[in-house]
Design an enzyme around this catalytic site. Structure first.
Site, PDB file in Angstrom:
ATOM      1  N   GLU A 139       0.843  -1.199   0.000  1.00 57.78           N
ATOM      2  CA  GLU A 139       0.000   0.000   0.000  1.00 57.78           C
ATOM      3  C   GLU A 139       0.870   1.237   0.000  1.00 57.78           C
ATOM      4  O   GLU A 139       1.932   1.247   0.612  1.00 57.78           O
ATOM      5  CB  GLU A 139      -0.819   0.099   1.294  1.00 57.78           C
ATOM      6  CG  GLU A 139      -2.117  -0.612   1.285  1.00 57.78           C
ATOM      7  CD  GLU A 139      -2.903  -0.401   2.590  1.00 57.78           C
ATOM      8  OE1 GLU A 139      -3.563  -1.352   2.975  1.00 57.78           O
ATOM      9  OE2 GLU A 139      -2.833   0.676   3.202  1.00 57.78           O
ATOM     10  N   ASP A 141      -0.097   5.021   1.082  1.00 56.28           N
ATOM     11  CA  ASP A 141      -1.283   5.694   1.624  1.00 56.28           C
ATOM     12  C   ASP A 141      -1.076   7.176   1.866  1.00 56.28           C
ATOM     13  O   ASP A 141      -0.052   7.573   2.417  1.00 56.28           O
ATOM     14  CB  ASP A 141      -1.629   5.132   3.010  1.00 56.28           C
ATOM     15  CG  ASP A 141      -1.994   3.678   2.979  1.00 56.28           C
ATOM     16  OD1 ASP A 141      -2.429   3.195   1.936  1.00 56.28           O
ATOM     17  OD2 ASP A 141      -1.857   3.034   4.031  1.00 56.28           O
ATOM     18  N   GLU A 178      -3.315   9.575   4.212  1.00 60.42           N
ATOM     19  CA  GLU A 178      -4.450   9.541   5.140  1.00 60.42           C
ATOM     20  C   GLU A 178      -4.583  10.910   5.776  1.00 60.42           C
ATOM     21  O   GLU A 178      -3.609  11.437   6.310  1.00 60.42           O
ATOM     22  CB  GLU A 178      -4.216   8.490   6.226  1.00 60.42           C
ATOM     23  CG  GLU A 178      -4.073   7.104   5.659  1.00 60.42           C
ATOM     24  CD  GLU A 178      -3.579   6.073   6.675  1.00 60.42           C
ATOM     25  OE1 GLU A 178      -3.796   4.891   6.433  1.00 60.42           O
ATOM     26  OE2 GLU A 178      -3.001   6.460   7.697  1.00 60.42           O
ATOM     27  N   ASN A 187       1.855   6.308   4.690  1.00 61.13           N
ATOM     28  CA  ASN A 187       2.355   5.008   5.110  1.00 61.13           C
ATOM     29  C   ASN A 187       2.692   4.193   3.877  1.00 61.13           C
ATOM     30  O   ASN A 187       2.133   4.424   2.811  1.00 61.13           O
ATOM     31  CB  ASN A 187       1.297   4.283   5.948  1.00 61.13           C
ATOM     32  CG  ASN A 187       1.891   3.184   6.830  1.00 61.13           C
ATOM     33  OD1 ASN A 187       3.083   2.879   6.778  1.00 61.13           O
ATOM     34  ND2 ASN A 187       1.046   2.567   7.647  1.00 61.13           N
ATOM     35  N   ARG A 202       5.093   2.160   8.658  1.00 63.39           N
ATOM     36  CA  ARG A 202       6.060   3.177   8.239  1.00 63.39           C
ATOM     37  C   ARG A 202       5.406   4.560   8.196  1.00 63.39           C
ATOM     38  O   ARG A 202       5.493   5.277   7.207  1.00 63.39           O
ATOM     39  CB  ARG A 202       6.612   2.836   6.865  1.00 63.39           C
ATOM     40  CG  ARG A 202       7.365   1.538   6.821  1.00 63.39           C
ATOM     41  CD  ARG A 202       8.034   1.309   5.479  1.00 63.39           C
ATOM     42  NE  ARG A 202       8.774   0.064   5.500  1.00 63.39           N
ATOM     43  CZ  ARG A 202       8.215  -1.134   5.329  1.00 63.39           C
ATOM     44  NH1 ARG A 202       6.935  -1.234   5.088  1.00 63.39           N
ATOM     45  NH2 ARG A 202       8.946  -2.212   5.398  1.00 63.39           N
TER      46      ARG A 202
END
Ligand SMILES: *[C@@H]1O[C@H](CO)[C@@H](O)[C@H](O)[C@H]1NC(C)=O
Ligand SMILES: *[C@@H]1O[C@H](CO)[C@@H](O)[C@H](O)[C@H]1NC(C)=O
Ligand SMILES: *[C@@H]1O[C@H](CO)[C@@H](O)[C@H](O)[C@H]1NC(C)=O
Length: 276
Positions: A102, A104, A106, A120, A129
């Protein structure tokens, strides 16, 4: 420590980005995306150029790209719901199934402080991470550009063309690196269960409406066996590393806006964070 207390609803969103210098070709939403859930919370505005996903106490909503990709540059414009409610919006590229990966974006909601953005990277089922920064603008006021560059050498996340994060491939230090096909995904959902948050979404402010536009996808489709070929512009030498100007810009962002970096968690991530 994993999530902020403001975490309440999530908008995972997949961003496929395209070249910000070249011909800005917006892809057609219907040809490139499905609504993955919450069809009745999905709508388009402005003659189809804006896609709106809503969250209320009955449902959230999600979109997913029809195709998966193995490298590329993906970009989209996002405008967050105007309400000041604790919450999380996520943008992510994601792969389903084994060796889950993934990338990401967010968005962590706020009551009034600067909005926070968490990024992440998951590779081979391993995440953790997180990096977090305070945004230097109000993401609810206007559309802003969020982009991901993904090639064989680096993953770079951009906000309004500024690099905010780099994840380098580095076999020598065993850095986990996503290599599996990824879809672009965007969702807004109630993250109460996911979050360790003490504070709940203020449903009296619902519906929360998240808008996307300007989908640009410059990606190598996974069925192509040679997604690292330098016939794709994002794989060319000049994209193997940040430019000196981008490096300076990234340092500024880190210095001024970043308040959490998983690399400070040295025990856990010793090997991959020792590289500079
Ligand atoms: C959802 O919100 C509506 C409108 O605010 C309210 O009437 C309803 O009771 C709420 N439902 C639940 C399950 O909380
Ligand atoms: C998109 O929708 C089509 C038609 O319903 C379906 O066949 C396809 O599997 C969907 N793709 C994804 C990635 O969900
Ligand atoms: C993925 O993780 C599994 C389990 O930790 C490990 O056995 C495998 O070697 C890893 N694969 C890669 C490509 O890192």
């Amino acid at each position: 420590m994993k999530f902020l207390e403001f975490t309440m609803f999530l908008v995972p969103f997949l961003i496929f980005v395209t070249h910000h210098l070249g011909n800005a070709e917006f892809v057609n939403f219907n040809e490139n995306f499905n609504v993955s859930y919450g069809q009745d919370h999905f709508t388009t505005l402005n003659r189809g150029s804006i896609v709106q996903l809503s969250l209320d106490n009955t449902s959230g909503c999600g979109i997913i790209s029809k195709k998966s990709y193995n490298s590329g540059f993906f970009e989209m414009l996002i405008k967050l719901p105007p309400q000041r409610s604790p919450g999380v919006l996520t943008s992510k590229t994601r792969r389903h199934g084994e060796n889950h990966g993934e990338i990401d974006f967010e968005f962590l909601g706020t009551d009034g402080d600067p909005f926070k953005l968490q990024t992440n990277i998951f590779a081979n089922d391993s995440g953790g991470r997180e990096q977090r920064l305070r945004l230097w603008f109000d993401p609810t006021k206007d559309f802003h550009k969020y982009a991901i560059l993904w090639n064989q050498f680096q993953i770079v996340l951009f906000v309004d063309d500024k690099p905010i994060r780099v994840h380098k491939k580095n076999n020598r230090f065993g850095v986990r690196y996503p290599t599996m096909p990824m879809f672009l995904e965007g969702t807004i959902w109630n993250g109460d269960n996911w979050a360790s948050g003490k504070r709940k979404i203020d449903w009296s402010k619902a519906p929360f409406q998240l808008q996307y536009q300007g989908f640009q996808i410059n990606g190598c489709e996974s069925r192509n066996k040679n997604c690292y070929s330098n016939t794709f512009w994002w794989n060319k030498r000049e994209y193997w590393d940040l430019t000196p100007h981008q490096k300076t810009s990234l340092q500024q962002v880190r210095k001024n806006y970043m308040y959490y970096d998983y690399c400070s968690d040295r025990k856990r991530f010793k090997s991959e964070c020792n590289i500079k």
